[in-house]
Design a protein around this motif. Sequence first.
Motif, short mmCIF file in Angstrom:
data_model
loop_
_atom_site.label_atom_id
_atom_site.label_comp_id
_atom_site.label_asym_id
_atom_site.label_seq_id
_atom_site.Cartn_x
_atom_site.Cartn_y
_atom_site.Cartn_z
N SER A 1 0.73 -1.19 0.13
CA SER A 1 -0.07 0.03 0.32
C SER A 1 0.88 1.22 0.01
O SER A 1 0.68 2.06 -0.41
CB SER A 1 -1.21 -0.22 1.57
OG SER A 1 -0.19 0.37 1.82
N GLY A 2 2.40 0.95 0.11
CA GLY A 2 3.13 2.69 -0.14
C GLY A 2 3.00 2.95 2.20
O GLY A 2 3.76 3.78 2.22
N ARG B 1 5.65 7.02 5.36
CA ARG B 1 5.54 6.05 3.85
C ARG B 1 6.63 5.78 3.48
O ARG B 1 8.14 6.22 3.91
CB ARG B 1 5.11 8.08 2.72
CG ARG B 1 3.40 8.40 3.01
CD ARG B 1 3.58 9.44 1.93
NE ARG B 1 1.83 9.62 2.34
CZ ARG B 1 0.99 9.35 1.41
NH1 ARG B 1 1.08 8.01 0.85
NH2 ARG B 1 -0.37 9.50 2.19
N THR B 2 6.86 4.11 3.13
CA THR B 2 7.91 3.58 3.39
C THR B 2 9.03 3.92 2.43
O THR B 2 10.36 4.16 2.11
CB THR B 2 7.90 2.00 3.46
OG1 THR B 2 6.63 2.08 2.69
CG2 THR B 2 7.05 2.05 5.00
N GLY B 3 8.50 4.42 0.97
CA GLY B 3 9.04 4.11 0.11
C GLY B 3 9.96 6.01 -0.16
O GLY B 3 11.20 6.35 -0.74
N ASP B 4 9.11 6.96 0.59
CA ASP B 4 9.69 8.47 0.84
C ASP B 4 11.10 8.32 2.18
O ASP B 4 12.20 8.70 1.59
CB ASP B 4 8.62 9.14 1.37
CG ASP B 4 7.88 9.40 0.28
OD1 ASP B 4 7.73 9.38 -0.65
OD2 ASP B 4 6.59 10.19 0.50
N THR B 5 10.98 7.64 2.99
CA THR B 5 12.08 7.09 3.85
C THR B 5 13.02 6.61 3.22
O THR B 5 14.65 7.19 3.31
CB THR B 5 11.61 6.74 5.24
OG1 THR B 5 10.47 5.69 5.05
CG2 THR B 5 9.69 7.71 6.02
N ALA C 1 11.01 -5.47 3.54
CA ALA C 1 9.44 -5.74 3.26
C ALA C 1 9.11 -5.98 4.69
O ALA C 1 10.04 -6.41 5.01
CB ALA C 1 8.97 -6.29 2.18
N ASP C 2 7.79 -5.16 4.44
CA ASP C 2 7.05 -5.78 6.06
C ASP C 2 6.26 -7.03 5.99
O ASP C 2 6.44 -7.16 7.10
CB ASP C 2 5.84 -4.70 6.00
CG ASP C 2 5.92 -4.05 7.43
OD1 ASP C 2 6.19 -4.62 8.60
OD2 ASP C 2 4.57 -4.48 8.11
N GLU C 3 5.72 -7.20 5.16
CA GLU C 3 4.84 -8.76 4.66
C GLU C 3 5.60 -9.50 3.47
O GLU C 3 4.47 -10.83 3.12
CB GLU C 3 3.44 -8.67 5.24
CG GLU C 3 3.67 -7.71 6.08
CD GLU C 3 1.56 -7.35 6.03
OE1 GLU C 3 1.24 -7.85 5.58
OE2 GLU C 3 1.12 -6.49 6.85
N GLY C 4 6.03 -9.38 3.23
CA GLY C 4 6.67 -10.25 2.00
C GLY C 4 6.13 -10.48 0.86
O GLY C 4 6.43 -11.04 0.35
N ALA D 1 5.40 -4.91 -2.69
CA ALA D 1 6.96 -3.85 -1.66
C ALA D 1 8.15 -4.12 -2.63
O ALA D 1 8.27 -3.07 -2.59
CB ALA D 1 6.51 -5.05 -0.26
N TYR D 2 8.05 -5.91 -3.00
CA TYR D 2 9.45 -5.49 -3.48
C TYR D 2 9.42 -4.88 -4.55
O TYR D 2 10.61 -4.52 -5.13
CB TYR D 2 9.84 -7.11 -3.52
CG TYR D 2 9.68 -7.91 -2.41
CD1 TYR D 2 11.19 -7.37 -1.86
CD2 TYR D 2 9.58 -8.96 -1.74
CE1 TYR D 2 10.80 -7.70 -0.23
CE2 TYR D 2 9.22 -9.14 -0.63
CZ TYR D 2 10.41 -9.06 -0.15
OH TYR D 2 10.54 -9.59 0.85
N ARG D 3 8.50 -5.01 -5.54
CA ARG D 3 8.43 -3.95 -6.96
C ARG D 3 8.53 -2.24 -6.66
O ARG D 3 9.43 -1.68 -7.50
CB ARG D 3 7.19 -4.02 -7.10
CG ARG D 3 6.89 -5.39 -7.84
CD ARG D 3 5.86 -5.78 -9.31
NE ARG D 3 6.22 -6.93 -9.83
CZ ARG D 3 4.87 -7.56 -8.62
NH1 ARG D 3 3.72 -7.14 -7.74
NH2 ARG D 3 4.35 -8.76 -8.82
N ALA D 4 8.29 -1.94 -5.11
CA ALA D 4 8.19 -0.71 -4.91
C ALA D 4 9.70 -0.60 -4.86
O ALA D 4 10.25 0.85 -4.79
CB ALA D 4 7.29 -0.20 -3.62
N ALA D 5 10.32 -1.42 -4.14
CA ALA D 5 11.70 -0.82 -2.81
C ALA D 5 12.81 -1.23 -4.77
O ALA D 5 13.29 0.26 -4.86
CB ALA D 5 12.17 -2.17 -2.60
#
Length: 280
Positions: A22-23, A30-34, A59-62, A66-70
């Motif tokens: 979800s970001g 906002r984990t992408g921003d941090t 990632a927080d929940e695998g 989430a990995y794509r966002a990272a």
Amino acid sequence: MSREPAATHRIGHISDSHFTASGLLHGRVRTGDTFAAALDALARSGVPVDAVVHTGDVADEGEADAYRAARAVLDAAALGVLPVPGNHDDRAAMREHLLGLPPSADPIDAVHDVRGLRLVLLDTSIPGRVEGGLDDEQLDRLRAVLAEPAEHGTVIALHHPPVPVEVTGLQRLHLTGQDRLAAALAGTDVRAILGGHLHYATTSVFAGVPVFVAPATAYTIALRAPGGGVAGLDGGRAVGVLTCYDDGRVGWSLLPADGTEVIAETPDAVFDGMGVDVEA
């Protein structure tokens, strides 16, 4: 006149980004921003790093997204990062959606040569568990790798650090089998161990080797919570830099990743003629 030792290698050290599909993490971070801010802090520092390691909980929940966002943040930063899994990560999803490899549940261990400095990435995650450990096959491979010294020695990166844990609520989440790891490191060229997991910066010595733990880029954890338990803080994020010197020593520094407005600057000329000779 004595001189300062010269740096031969610098390794960036980032940890616990906890990306979500979800970001958002805990409804506000906002984990992408941090994470991007932490990478930016490293880039803006001007510190020339030879490699950057991520010591787990990418990632927080695998989740695949989430990995794509990272991956998207890393691609935008144009900065190669070498990750190890943490207890929140999923090995198969991390392989496929972050590393671009075929999915597999096997440990994600790796060895990299960085101009003669050996980086050993060890997967201490145990699927379905919060504590960490290394199995017999991993320890056998580690002993085989360390049997021959590297030109500039070895640095190990893992998620669960072998350090005493100050936050009482986190003590049960430690690295198990530490005596077996210590035996594998005895008499080898390991110069430093880099870890994460705890969400606060700390250092210790393990089997005669200095250990450095980076705080999280997602949120940090207070050493004491007012009402007991564990308190997460929206601040204090930082990136570590491990510096290896030509006299065999290492140092570890933190670069703040939030609250980094410059309030004063002093030019180098002010320090000319003061103290010992310095080499960059």
